[in-house]
Enzyme design. Structure first.
Site, PDB file in Angstrom:
ATOM      1  N   GLU A 123       9.510   1.971   1.672  1.00  6.23           N
ATOM      2  CA  GLU A 123       8.586   2.011   2.802  1.00  6.23           C
ATOM      3  C   GLU A 123       8.545   0.665   3.502  1.00  6.23           C
ATOM      4  O   GLU A 123       8.502  -0.378   2.831  1.00  6.23           O
ATOM      5  CB  GLU A 123       7.184   2.403   2.316  1.00  6.23           C
ATOM      6  CG  GLU A 123       7.133   3.785   1.700  1.00  6.23           C
ATOM      7  CD  GLU A 123       5.796   4.108   1.038  1.00  6.23           C
ATOM      8  OE1 GLU A 123       5.549   5.299   0.770  1.00  6.23           O
ATOM      9  OE2 GLU A 123       5.014   3.179   0.777  1.00  6.23           O
ATOM     10  N   HIS A 132       2.359   7.416   4.560  1.00  4.29           N
ATOM     11  CA  HIS A 132       1.531   6.723   3.560  1.00  4.29           C
ATOM     12  C   HIS A 132       0.126   6.455   4.107  1.00  4.29           C
ATOM     13  O   HIS A 132      -0.346   5.304   4.102  1.00  4.29           O
ATOM     14  CB  HIS A 132       2.199   5.410   3.120  1.00  4.29           C
ATOM     15  CG  HIS A 132       1.742   4.964   1.760  1.00  4.29           C
ATOM     16  ND1 HIS A 132       2.580   4.355   0.857  1.00  4.29           N
ATOM     17  CD2 HIS A 132       0.518   5.022   1.150  1.00  4.29           C
ATOM     18  CE1 HIS A 132       1.905   4.058  -0.247  1.00  4.29           C
ATOM     19  NE2 HIS A 132       0.651   4.463  -0.096  1.00  4.29           N
ATOM     20  N   ARG A 189       3.058   8.168  -5.430  1.00  4.20           N
ATOM     21  CA  ARG A 189       3.995   7.080  -5.193  1.00  4.20           C
ATOM     22  C   ARG A 189       5.389   7.657  -4.950  1.00  4.20           C
ATOM     23  O   ARG A 189       5.792   8.642  -5.576  1.00  4.20           O
ATOM     24  CB  ARG A 189       4.064   6.126  -6.391  1.00  4.20           C
ATOM     25  CG  ARG A 189       2.882   5.157  -6.499  1.00  4.20           C
ATOM     26  CD  ARG A 189       2.899   4.130  -5.384  1.00  4.20           C
ATOM     27  NE  ARG A 189       1.815   3.148  -5.500  1.00  4.20           N
ATOM     28  CZ  ARG A 189       0.631   3.272  -4.935  1.00  4.20           C
ATOM     29  NH1 ARG A 189       0.350   4.374  -4.243  1.00  4.20           N
ATOM     30  NH2 ARG A 189      -0.282   2.332  -5.067  1.00  4.20           N
TER      31      ARG A 189
END
Length: 314
Positions: A260, A281, A231
């Site tokens: 993000e 990601h 994360r």
């Protein structure tokens, strides 16, 4: 049941037939903050990957009985409010483990072998200019014999350890920072000081926020590689960019950022050094992983409709 998926684009075009078979199904590619109420009205079941469902929103959706999070993390849903409003919440865990492990080692092997730099040179015509059959411009190192420290020893950490052992690495498990050291673990600071490769797999909590910052980076070996597929926020991005620029550590592979989608102002986005690989990601998102995710969500909904508790958090 009336089932609504709020952000189908996050499922990368995977077949949604399992949802369609469970009731009246509606989906939206994406849902903005302003659209949440409109898109959710009338739904018995809401499926969300990253759309935020806070207390104010949930209070305006009296029909909702179940929220299915299309992920493991549930920080986008107010669980306390859901419980108070009598809304069940279920997530999916473990679906992406093979995908994340594969991406973790893709980052490690690329950085150890400088593969990304060699690929770029080939694309720029550098191989054709070589005086010998190959090019040996950059270092190429093996995982075998390296000390690999794992931070976060859940299902992902354990799977990474299995693969690392297969490569011939010496695996150590970092204890939580400032906690008594359990059997089989290595004190946190000792782990990061001795590691050649550090791979982060813990959740983002108040305890793990900025877990690795300037102090920790300064303790690492100059040859160390840091990988974060967990994360954003666990590794301080400003401090990491500085450490890479100053060659305090050898390299980093990062798949997650604090905010993000990424912003141009993020120090890792603007960093141009060859010792960083930044990916958007994607570690969780193999085709197989998303198929498993959709299947597990459908099973959560089916179980709920039959009065059963499956993957329930609330």
């Amino acid at each position: 049941m009336n089932i609504t998926l709020l952000d189908s684009d996050t499922l990368a075009g995977t077949s949604l037939k399992p949802f369609q078979e469970l009731g009246k199904f509606k989906s939206y590619p994406l849902t903005s903050t302003e659209q949440v109420i409109t898109h959710s009205l009338g739904a018995d079941v809401l499926i969300t990957n990253k759309v935020v469902l806070n207390r104010e929103t949930l209070a305006q959706l009296p029909a909702v009985k179940l929220i299915c999070v299309a992920a493991t993390g549930t920080n986008n849903v107010d669980l306390i409010a859901a419980k108070e409003l009598g809304i069940a919440v279920a997530n999916v865990a473990g679906y992406s483990t093979p995908s994340v492990v594969q991406h973790t080692f893709a980052l490690i092997t690329n950085l150890l072998g400088n593969t990304h730099r060699y690929i770029n040179d080939c694309q720029q015509g550098q191989w054709q200019q070589s005086q010998m059959f190959c090019r040996l411009d950059y270092s190429f190192n093996e995982i075998a014999g390296k000390t690999l420290a794992i931070i976060g020893y859940g299902s992902l950490g354990k799977a990474v350890a299995t693969v690392a052992n297969a490569f011939g690495a010496h695996v150590i498990l970092a204890e939580r920072k400032n906690h008594p050291v359990r059997q089989g673990r290595t004190e946190f600071y000792q782990a990061i000081k001795s590691a050649d490769i550090i791979s982060v797999h813990c959740p983002l909590t108040d305890e793990s926020r900025d877990l690795i910052s300037a102090e920790e980076l300064s303790m690492m070996k100059p040859c160390a590689i840091l990988i974060n597929t967990a994360r954003g926020g666990i590794v301080n991005e400003t401090d990491l960019a500085h450490a890479l620029a100053e060659n305090q550590i050898a390299a980093a592979g990062v798949d997650v950022l604090t905010k993000e989608p990424a912003t141009d102002t993020n120090p890792l986005v603007s960093y141009q050094g060859h010792n960083l690989i930044l990916t958007p990601h994607i570690a969780w998102a193999s085709e197989e992983s998303i198929i498993r995710l959709v299947k597990q969500i459908s099973l959560n909904i089916s179980a709920f409709s039959q009065g059963e508790s499956r993957n329930r958090l609330v």
